[in-house]
Design an enzyme around this catalytic site. Structure first.
Site, PDB file in Angstrom:
ATOM      1  N   ASN A 162       0.857  -1.179   0.000  1.00 46.54           N
ATOM      2  CA  ASN A 162       0.000   0.000   0.000  1.00 46.54           C
ATOM      3  C   ASN A 162       0.896   1.232   0.000  1.00 46.54           C
ATOM      4  O   ASN A 162       1.340   1.709   1.051  1.00 46.54           O
ATOM      5  CB  ASN A 162      -0.928  -0.009   1.213  1.00 46.54           C
ATOM      6  CG  ASN A 162      -1.949  -1.125   1.142  1.00 46.54           C
ATOM      7  OD1 ASN A 162      -2.933  -1.035   0.425  1.00 46.54           O
ATOM      8  ND2 ASN A 162      -1.693  -2.204   1.886  1.00 46.54           N
ATOM      9  N   GLU A 163       1.173   1.725  -1.185  1.00 43.19           N
ATOM     10  CA  GLU A 163       2.106   2.828  -1.374  1.00 43.19           C
ATOM     11  C   GLU A 163       1.439   4.162  -1.033  1.00 43.19           C
ATOM     12  O   GLU A 163       0.213   4.230  -0.836  1.00 43.19           O
ATOM     13  CB  GLU A 163       2.603   2.841  -2.818  1.00 43.19           C
ATOM     14  CG  GLU A 163       3.362   1.592  -3.246  1.00 43.19           C
ATOM     15  CD  GLU A 163       4.801   1.539  -2.723  1.00 43.19           C
ATOM     16  OE1 GLU A 163       5.124   2.265  -1.771  1.00 43.19           O
ATOM     17  OE2 GLU A 163       5.587   0.753  -3.279  1.00 43.19           O
TER      18      GLU A 163
END
Length: 639
Positions: A162-163
């Site tokens: 989850n950037e």
């Protein structure tokens, strides 16, 4: 009262944090929690549902779980696992796949039913991914949800993949990887260009549903992002900050990963301190830098308004504190890194006697010596000390393939010009070209290619050491066995590595040893090499009297620099010495322009070293000391 004190210490922290002495202790603690959960579920005849992470951080946790299975009978037959993520596209049998990672580090060594193992599928067609992600979420729900979710944290602040930009309610999905994430993975893939640009990951919303969330982080590389995640404002720029919203989360850190949290980095801002010399020096330098003042201009109001009132009361008046710290900083500066002969050395970082010292500069890679302490290297030789340099590894994984061809082509042309045609060499050359054309990312080079790469770096190291003034018999190539795997993943350190180091030390019997102390190098080689030196010296100290007079100095510069408050010896460099150091670095032609593994810093090695040396000198100048062109910094390690 103790609880109140803890709350005061941690008031900057927005979620629970536990700090352990080292990663091993922390990993054992996490493994025990997982083991206890599994046993509890077994007693209730239900499944333990684990969310698992990959990467270097959880490896020791998995190793401890394997040990508990083999030595304590911990069974995993009632365990269902869901992995956080997988690269896309990715074949499950690829060396870089998380299927391979989990099998190698956990699943192949325990009695888990493989039907209970769930890892995102990196082989799906693009159009099939949304349905797979929905089914992945449903499967987690159908088994009762995650009991424990284990997390690491990336330097972008990502959890799973989850950037930055991820939503707090996101589910399992296909994502695009951040450039920094891909750079961090580059060594596993043989270069960033081979790292997939996408991945399938559990979402933050999925992670939040776990009944217990454990985020683990080790070493100083993670300290900066940990501070943002724990103390920063909630932001999509740092997805890990969303964990502040959970009531079920705990960060498990080692001391290095926790080192930038306020209670450890600037403890005077949250509690009364024991004002020993070390913390006083750090606090006064911090205060001067925070206010942009020289040390000698700090006032009592400056102390009182910045959490240092107790120091002013205990050790004041403050001007006396300022003078004391100023003098200590002044005494770290020396143009005589081997000690100044016939001088009072009571206020100098190195001993005056013996006037001519035997020194060994240990260089993990064949260029760390000149990059990190080239100016001091030259100064020691110029001042007629008996200087040796020891290149601990061949560095043969960090040479471009086209350099190999260029050097072999030269040898073929040279042999022909000299009338010594060598058909075997030509045949080997064509085999090399064939291999390179078919070479897969991270594939181990042939023995011949490894040899040429090692010889390239050896020749460059000799040229650099000669430029610094050494005779050939003072240049040592150790080729420590742990490094010579031909792969980015090195062999375990063995007693042979230590014995080879002991033999060289015993031969030279140095009064000074210089070793690389910048443990954030992306190779991981520096800390391995330092620990080998340390073990060798500790063993020799049991039988050899000369070790009592041997001082161990750590240098940095290739990947990071010491903080000003840490520096114990600062060697100033003149403009001419800065140039000489640069030319010594230039001898390493295979590392110039663009190195194979440059890390995060895009500057060439000579440029980053020069800039760091100038920044160190500027830091001293900002504190009110003399303004030098550049400085190399050292810290003594007591063994």
């Amino acid at each position: 009262m103790a609880r109140l004190n803890l709350l005061e210490e941690t008031r900057f922290e927005k979620l629970p944090v536990s700090v352990f002495e080292n990663p091993k202790a922390a990993s054992i603690s996490v493994a025990k929690r997982i083991g206890n959960l599994i046993k509890e579920k077994q007693q209730n005849n239900t499944y333990a549902v684990l969310g698992l992470a990959t990467g270097a951080t959880p490896i020791a946790v998995y190793a401890e779980l394997v040990r508990m299975h083999k030595e304590e009978g911990l069974s995993f037959k009632n365990v269902v696992t869901f992995n956080l993520d997988e690269y896309y596209p990715m074949q499950p049998d690829a060396a870089q796949s998380y299927v391979s990672f989990m099998n190698e580090n956990l699943f192949d060594h325990i009695d888990i039913d493989k039907k209970n193992v769930n890892i995102p599928d990196g082989t799906l067609k693009l159009e099939d991914i949304p349905a797979f992600c929905l089914a992945y979420e449903k499967k987690i729900t159908d088994v009762g949800g995650l009991d424990i979710q284990v997390l690491g944290i990336g330097r972008t602040g990502h959890i799973g993949f989850n950037e930055p930009g991820s939503a707090p309610n996101s589910g399992t999905r296909l994502v695009t990887l951040d450039d920094l994430t891909r750079r961090d993975a580059a060594r596993d893939f043989g270069g960033k260009s081979f790292v997939p640009t996408k991945a399938i990951t559990m979402g933050i919303g999925t992670i939040f549903k776990a009944r217990e969330i454990i985020l683990m982080a080790w070493n100083r590389k993670k300290a900066s992002i940990i501070k943002k995640a724990v103390e920063g404002e909630i932001s999509s720029d740092v997805p890990a900050t969303y964990l502040q919203l959970s009531d079920n989360v705990e960060f498990i850190l080692d001391q290095d990963a926790a080192s930038l949290l306020t209670r450890f980095d600037t403890p005077w801002l949250v509690k009364d301190c024991v004002w020993d010399g070390k913390i006083t020096r750090k606090a006064v330098i911090w205060l001067a830098n925070t206010l942009g003042k020289p040390v000698l201009k700090l006032t009592e109001d400056d102390y009182n308004n910045n959490g240092m009132a107790q120091l002013a009361v205990d050790r004041g008046p403050v001007y006396n504190i300022n003078i004391d710290i100023f003098n200590k900083l002044q005494h770290t500066i020396t143009g005589w890194p081997g000690g100044k002969p016939n001088a009072d050395d009571s206020q100098r970082p190195e001993r005056a006697e013996p006037a001519k010292k035997r020194s060994i500069i240990f260089s993990p890679h064949p260029d760390d010596d000149v990059i990190s302490m080239g100016g001091t290297f030259i100064r020691l030789v110029d001042q007629q000390h008996d200087v040796h340099v020891a290149y601990q590894t061949s560095g043969n994984t960090a040479v471009w393939d086209d350099d190999v061809l260029r050097f072999v082509e030269f040898n073929i042309d040279f042999a022909e010009k000299m009338g010594h045609d060598q058909p075997d060499l030509k045949a080997m050359y064509h085999n090399m070209r064939d291999f390179m054309e078919k070479k897969q990312p991270n594939q181990v080079d042939t023995h011949e290619i490894q040899t040429v790469k090692g010889l390239i770096r050896k020749g460059e190291a000799i040229a650099g050491a000669r430029y610094c003034g050494l005779e050939d018999d003072h240049i040592h190539f150790m080729a420590l066995p742990f490094y010579e795997s031909g792969k980015n993943q090195k062999n375990p350190v063995t007693d042979e590595d230590v014995v080879l180091t002991m033999d060289l030390l015993q031969k030279v019997k140095p009064q000074q040893v210089f070793a690389a102390g910048d443990f954030e190098d992306p190779h991981g080689t520096h800390i391995v090499c330092f620990n080998i030196i340390l073990k060798a010296l500790q063993r020799l100290a049991k039988t050899e009297d000369w070790v009592k007079d041997c001082w161990l100095w750590m240098y940095r510069g290739a990947w990071q620099e010491f903080e000003t408050h840490e520096i114990e010896m600062a060697v100033p460099l003149s403009p001419q010495e800065v140039e000489r150091k640069k030319f010594a670095i230039f001898k390493h032609q295979s590392q110039k322009d663009k190195a194979v593994f440059p890390g995060d810093d895009a500057r060439e090695f000579w440029k980053r070293a020069e800039d760091r040396n100038r920044e160190t000198a500027q830091a001293y100048d900002n504190l009110g000391l003399a303004n030098y062109e550049a400085m190399e910094a050292f810290v003594r390690y007591i063994f």
